[in-house]
Each structure stands twice: as structure tokens, then as C-alpha cells.
Scaffold this active site. Structure first.
Site, mmCIF file in Angstrom:
data_model
loop_
_atom_site.group_PDB
_atom_site.id
_atom_site.type_symbol
_atom_site.label_atom_id
_atom_site.label_comp_id
_atom_site.label_asym_id
_atom_site.label_seq_id
_atom_site.Cartn_x
_atom_site.Cartn_y
_atom_site.Cartn_z
ATOM 1 N N ARG A 169 -55.341 8.428 12.827
ATOM 2 C CA ARG A 169 -54.123 8.591 13.399
ATOM 3 C C ARG A 169 -53.444 9.599 12.375
ATOM 4 N NH1 ARG A 169 -51.925 5.149 17.094
ATOM 5 N NH2 ARG A 169 -49.837 5.174 16.207
ATOM 6 N N ARG A 173 -53.280 17.049 5.334
ATOM 7 C CA ARG A 173 -53.044 18.673 5.426
ATOM 8 C C ARG A 173 -52.876 19.154 4.127
ATOM 9 N NH1 ARG A 173 -47.873 17.182 8.173
ATOM 10 N NH2 ARG A 173 -48.501 16.818 10.090
ATOM 11 N N ARG A 246 -52.288 -8.418 16.348
ATOM 12 C CA ARG A 246 -51.439 -8.728 15.221
ATOM 13 C C ARG A 246 -49.996 -8.660 15.856
ATOM 14 N NH1 ARG A 246 -52.726 -10.667 11.038
ATOM 15 N NH2 ARG A 246 -51.576 -9.379 9.436
ATOM 16 N N ARG A 277 -42.753 -2.286 5.861
ATOM 17 C CA ARG A 277 -42.128 -1.081 5.793
ATOM 18 C C ARG A 277 -40.484 -1.563 6.051
ATOM 19 N NH1 ARG A 277 -44.882 1.885 10.767
ATOM 20 N NH2 ARG A 277 -45.243 0.053 12.190
ATOM 21 N N GLU A 303 -40.109 -5.372 8.077
ATOM 22 C CA GLU A 303 -41.291 -5.732 8.970
ATOM 23 C C GLU A 303 -42.182 -6.520 8.401
ATOM 24 O OE1 GLU A 303 -41.903 -1.989 11.397
ATOM 25 O OE2 GLU A 303 -43.977 -2.777 11.563
ATOM 26 N N TYR A 351 -54.835 0.662 21.501
ATOM 27 C CA TYR A 351 -53.575 1.029 20.682
ATOM 28 C C TYR A 351 -53.140 2.384 20.869
ATOM 29 C CZ TYR A 351 -51.672 1.532 15.794
ATOM 30 O OH TYR A 351 -50.981 1.684 14.521
ATOM 31 N N ASP A 353 -50.208 5.158 22.085
ATOM 32 C CA ASP A 353 -48.931 5.686 21.585
ATOM 33 C C ASP A 353 -48.027 5.915 23.003
ATOM 34 O OD1 ASP A 353 -49.275 5.885 18.454
ATOM 35 O OD2 ASP A 353 -50.054 7.753 19.111
#
Ligand code: UDP
Length: 369
Positions: A169, A173, A246, A277, A303, A351, A353
Site C-alpha cells: 500500500r 520512491r 483488528r 500513531r 491510536e 481492506y 480505501d
């Protein structure tokens, strides 16, 4: 009598309801919660739109989906550039030249590639799990500091037992570019996601605080067909066993200071910190209210991931082989329910988006008769 009973006011339910209504079908939308929006729900605290069920950053390459959401909200220019904190070191995400420079002192793409090539040598052939996939993308050092412990906290499983696609995901780069997503379009709906979903549901009957599964017959009696966006295993009373999810817990605090961490998202990638996070919500909208005024306070959320158990909110399907196989069995049951459409992250155990959920709702609603 309604044409459609839609269970769930998240993005799948809201988009489906909008489309079916606009085609002339009569829809009733219900939700177990007292608010619309499912997990994209935002709530205003101290002038800040707080992402109550975790950070949602809209991004897509699909111009049709982008045009669609822009009918219901104006999107700001927010670009997600999270920072990773490993002990006292800070790194840029996703993995890019800034990360490689900080990790190894390299200054050019060739130097970075040389190190990664040397480190990924141990992995032969196609990666078969998340650990192998991660090492073959970015090498041992980055895997060790920025991936392994974070992923094991997030998923509660060893990286060797997780599927490779989860780490794919994230872009890798060899340019100096901290944009987390490879997306043509990105932003946050100004004024919050709740407003956007409310606009999608305008003119449609919505009943909140009603649990479909607790009173199925009553609700099914109200419509010819059902659209169900809750967990697919719960729909079938877990008769084949439960799928794994989860869950997340959030600890949210209002702080009497204007700036806590200088960024919307800081990932804590070492295992000594129990949260994955911290989100500082105001930075999704540049720290300002809708009149452009700086906000004096800030709201942060830590979280904490956990294994889902009955009674918890499911957030992420655990798409490993075992669960995917079980899902296929539930899917066979679902296919026999000719009057029910299953959709969304929980209904399809995927999962997804946000943009993919919307694309799927547009597709499924375009086929309604
Ligand atoms: N990940 C990681 N380190 C990070 C951020 C992400 O190892 O600092 C891994 C982790 O396994 C996570 C996956 O990449 O589950 C996908 O991250 P993404 O940000 O897409 O997850 P989401 O925001 O959906 O939780």
C-alpha cells in the site's frame, strides 16, 4: 413499503442510498450508531473536526469518484506526509530519498538503490509474506526501524504471518517526495466528513440508534431488498465461525497549546511505545477554522490497536489466507441471499480505501433494478 433498506450510514450505505434514491427508489437507511458516516464520522471540538474513528485522508486516481465526492463537499489541498518516530529518530514517510538520506546519509538515487540491492539479497524469488516483501522493497535497515515493530503492533501478528499486499500500500520512491499517496487527487472535505455524508443523505429517510441484527424481521419487513454493510460473519450469526478483525481504541485529549507535534500524523514505529500513531486533527485543515483564524487549542488522539472481540468495533479485516478462505465460505452464503446486497469494508471483508468503497457502491447501485 420501501424499495431498499440500507443498513449502515458509512460511505457504502450513503452512496448507495443517494444513487438508488436518484433513480427513483424509496430508501430507508438505518444505523446502529447515533451518528451518520460510519468510521469516517468527524465531530467538532474546539473548532477542530476530530476524526473520531481514525484519520481519513481522501485520495484517489479515479476521476469519476473524485467528481462524485466533489458534489457533496469542497476538498482542501491537504497532502498526507506522515513522519515516523523510531525512539528519538525522526524519518520521512513514505519511503523516499529523504528517508534514505536520514537512514544512510546517501544523497543520490543510485547510492540508495545500491544499499537496498545489497540488503535485499537474502530474499530469493517472489516474496511470500510481509517481511520478505518489505525487505525486498527497502532493505533490512528500514524494515527494522520503520516497519517490523509498527506492523506487529498494528496487526498483532508476526510480519512473516502477514500477506505482502499490506506493505505494498505504501509507495517507495527514489525522489525527494513526502506525499504518502500515489494519487492524482487528494484532500479533506472542508467542514468535515460528517457534513459530506449528511449531504449525500439529504432528503432520504434515516433512523439512527437502531441495530438491524437485533430486530431483523421488523426491518426486513419494511423493504423489498436490503443493502447490508456490517460484518458479513455477524449477518450469518457467525455460523461458520468468526472472521478476525483488528480493532482500535483512541485516547483523545484537548491541549491548551496551539501545536503539539507539528504534523497531522506521527507514526511511532518502535514497540516500546504502545500506540501506533498520534493524530493532531487540526493539521488536516491547516490549523485554522473556516474563517481562516488560527485555532488556539489542539486535539490529539493516540491510536491503540487490539484484536477484535465481540462487542468491539471492527476496523480492519485481517486478509490472511485463513480468513480469506473463511470469507469465501460466507460469500457463498451471501450469494444465495438474492434479496441482500453486501458492501463495504465489513460486508465484503476487504481492506478497502474510501475511494474504492465509493466506486464499488456506484457500481453496485448502477446495477439495481
Ligand atoms: N506501515 C509500517 N510503518 C509505518 C506505516 C505503515 O510498517 O510507519 C505498514 C503497516 O504494516 C501498515 C501498512 O504499512 O499496516 C499499511 O499502512 P497504511 O498507512 O496504508 O495503513 P492505514 O492508514 O490503513 O492504517
Amino acid at each position: 413499503m420501501y424499495d431498499y433498506l440500507i443498513v449502515g450510514t458509512g460511505l457504502f450505505g450513503a452512496v448507495f442510498a443517494r444513487e438508488a434514491t436518484d433513480k427513483g427508489y424509496k430508501c430507508l437507511v438505518i444505523d446502529r450508531r447515533k451518528n451518520v458516516g460510519g468510521n469516517v464520522y468527524t465531530e467538532r471540538v474546539e473548532g477542530i473536526n476530530v476524526h473520531k474513528f481514525g484519520a481519513h485522508i481522501f485520495h484517489t486516481n479515479d476521476s469519476k469518484v473524485w467528481e462524485y465526492v466533489n458534489r457533496f463537499a469542497t476538498f482542501n489541498r491537504f497532502t498526507n506526509s506522515p513522519v515516523a518516530r523510531y525512539k528519538d529518530e525522526m524519518y520521512s514517510l513514505p519511503f523516499n530519498m529523504y528517508t534514505f538520506n536520514k537512514m544512510w546519509g546517501v544523497k543520490t538515487p543510485d547510492e540508495a538503490k545500491e544499499i537496498i540491492e545489497a540488503q535485499k539479497n537474502a530474499i530469493k524469488g517472489e516474496p511470500s509474506n510481509l517481511e520478505e516483501q518489505a525487505i525486498s522493497l527497502v532493505g533490512w535497515d528500514i524494515y527494522g526501524k520503520l516497519i517490523k515493530e509498527y506492523t506487529e503492533k498494528q496487526w498483532g501478528r508476526d510480519c512473516k504471518d502477514l500477506p505482502p499486499f499490506i506493505i505494498k500500500r505504501l509507495p517507495v520512491r527514489f525522489t525527494f517526495d513526502n506525499n504518502y499517496f500515489d494519487a492524482l487527487y487528494q484532500g479533506i472535505p472542508m467542514g468535515g466528513y460528517t457534513k459530506m455524508v449528511e449531504r449525500m443523505l439529504e432528503g432520504i429517510d434515516v433512523i439512527l440508534g437502531e441495530d438491524y441484527l437485533e430486530n431483523r424481521e421488523k426491518w426486513e419487513g419494511k423493504a423489498k431488498k436490503t443493502v447490508y454493510t456490517g460484518p458479513i460473519d455477524a449477518f450469518f450469526d457467525y455460523r461458520l465461525g468468526n472472521l478476525e478483525y483488528r480493532s482500535l481504541k483512541f485516547e483523545t485529549e484537548v491541549l491548551d497549546k496551539p501545536n503539539y507535534q507539528g504534523n497531522a500524523v506521527v507514526n511511532y514505529t518502535d514497540k516500546s511505545v504502545p500506540w501506533t500513531r498520534i493524530i493532531e486533527h487540526k493539521w488536516f485543515e491547516f490549523g485554522k477554522d473556516e474563517n481562516g483564524r488560527e485555532l488556539p487549542k489542539t486535539v490529539i488522539s493516540r491510536e491503540f490497536p487490539s484484536e477484535w472481540k465481540v462487542g468491539d468495533e471492527p476496523y480492519y479485516p485481517v486478509n490472511d489466507e485463513k480468513n480469506n478462505n473463511l470469507y469465501q465460505e460466507y460469500k457463498t452464503l451471501a450469494d444465495n441471499e438474492t434479496n441482500v446486497i453486501f458492501g463495504g469494508r465489513l460486508g465484503e471483508y476487504k481492506y478497502y480505501d474510501m475511494d474504492k468503497v465509493i466506486a464499488s457502491a456506484l457500481e453496485k447501485s448502477s446495477a439495481v433494478r
